[in-house]
Design an enzyme around this catalytic site. Sequence first.
Site, PDB file in Angstrom:
ATOM      1  N   LYS A  46       0.840  -1.206   0.000  1.00 58.64           N
ATOM      2  CA  LYS A  46       0.000   0.000   0.000  1.00 58.64           C
ATOM      3  C   LYS A  46       0.873   1.253   0.000  1.00 58.64           C
ATOM      4  CE  LYS A  46      -0.414  -0.133   5.043  1.00 58.64           C
ATOM      5  NZ  LYS A  46      -1.339  -0.200   6.197  1.00 58.64           N
ATOM      6  N   TYR A 280      15.455  30.362   8.625  1.00 58.67           N
ATOM      7  CA  TYR A 280      14.293  31.119   9.081  1.00 58.67           C
ATOM      8  C   TYR A 280      14.322  31.292  10.599  1.00 58.67           C
ATOM      9  CZ  TYR A 280      11.910  30.795   4.557  1.00 58.67           C
ATOM     10  OH  TYR A 280      11.564  30.928   3.238  1.00 58.67           O
TER      11      TYR A 280
END
Length: 396
Positions: A46, A280
Site C-alpha cells: 500500500k 528562518y
Amino acid sequence: MSLPFSQDERDLAAGGILTIDLAALRHNYSAIATRIAPTRTAAVVKADAYGLGASRVAPAFYEAGCRDFFVAHLGEAVALKPFLKPDATLYVLNGLQPGTEAACAREGILPVLNSLEQVENWAALATRLGKKLPALLQFDTGMSRLGLSAKEFDRLLENVTLLSRIDIKFAISHLANGDEPGNAANARQLAKMTALLARLPKLPAALANSGGTFLGKTYYFDLARPGIALYGIDPERQHDFSDKVAHENKKPKHSILPVLTLSARVIQVRDVDKGATVGYGGTYVANGPMRIATIAVGYADGLFRSLSNKGAAFFGDTRLPIIGRVSMDSITLDVTSLPEGTLKLGSLVELIGPHQRLEDVARDCDTIPYEILTALGNRYARVYVYVNGGGTSTTA
C-alpha cells in the site's frame, strides 16, 4: 526544436538520489517466507509500496515467490495490476466504497470486507451476477479500527443466505501491538481470533503483520502479511528512542536488510563569521567562523522540520550537523570539520545509508520509520539496483 528533457538530465536536476535495492527487498521477503513456512507470506504494498514505487517493488516480491499483495484502496490495486502476472492476487484492505463493487469484481480484485454493510453490498452484487464472489472477512479483535464487531459477527452467522453468496477466502484481523513482543494485548487478540474461528470451522485465517511474524507459530495461521519488515525495518527496533550509540550498537535480531539509501546534492558552500544567523527565524547563531553547506532537499522531500538544529548528514565518516531550521526545499549543514574544498556544487552527502539508518532519522524526528518512508516524495531521482544480489542497476 528543443531537445527532450532526458532521464539523465532529470536525475542530475533532482535535489537528491533515492536508491532502492530490489535484491534486498527480495531477500527480506524470502527470509520471512522461509522462516514461517508453510504459512503463506503476502506482501503489503500500500501507499505505493511504502513510497518506494509499487510498480517496481511488487514485481521484485513476485520474483521472490509472493503471490498475495495487499493495498489500502481499490485504485491502488487497479493501478498495480498491470505490473503483476495473472496468478497474483490483489486484496483491498479498506474494503469498498458504495458503487465500486462492480469495478472490483470486474478487475478480479478481492476486497477485505470490514463491516456488515460492506458484506451486504458485496453479496447483493453476487446475487445480481448470479455467482458467489470471493472476498476476505475482517474481524475487530482489539484494535477498534476496521473489522466486524462481535455483534455484527453474530448477525452475520444468523444470515445463512448472506453468507452463502460470498466465497470467504480468509478470515483476518490485525494486531495493534505486534511490534511489542511482551505486550499482553497480543495474546488477548490471538484468543479472540481463535474463538471467532471456532465458529467458522476450516476457514483459513490471517493475523500476523510484520511484528506478528516474530511472535511465534500460534500467530501465523494460514497467511501472514508483513509490511514494514519487507522494507528493511526490524519491527522491534522502530520504537527504540535510546541514545544514538546504544541504538547503533544494538544488532538486529532478524535477518532483515536495509533496502534504501538517500543522498542529497550540495547547492552552495560558504564561510560565515561569528554571530551569523542561519535559516528562518535565526534559530542557529554561529559561535565562531565556520563553513556551511546548503543541500537541495527539505521538508517537502520527507526531511521533517523537526530535524531543525537536531539531525545530520554524512560525508564519508564525517557527521555534518543540521543547523538552523529545515526549509521546504533546503537544509543547511555545518561542514567546518571537512577540509576546505571537499564539498562543492553538486557534491552528494548521505542522509540515509550505512552511517545513518532510516530508524535513526525517524528517531531524530520523534516519529516512526513508516512516516519518513512514505513521505520521501517524488522529487528524488530514483535508482533501482540489485546490490545484494549482484547484477546491474536500472534507473526509474
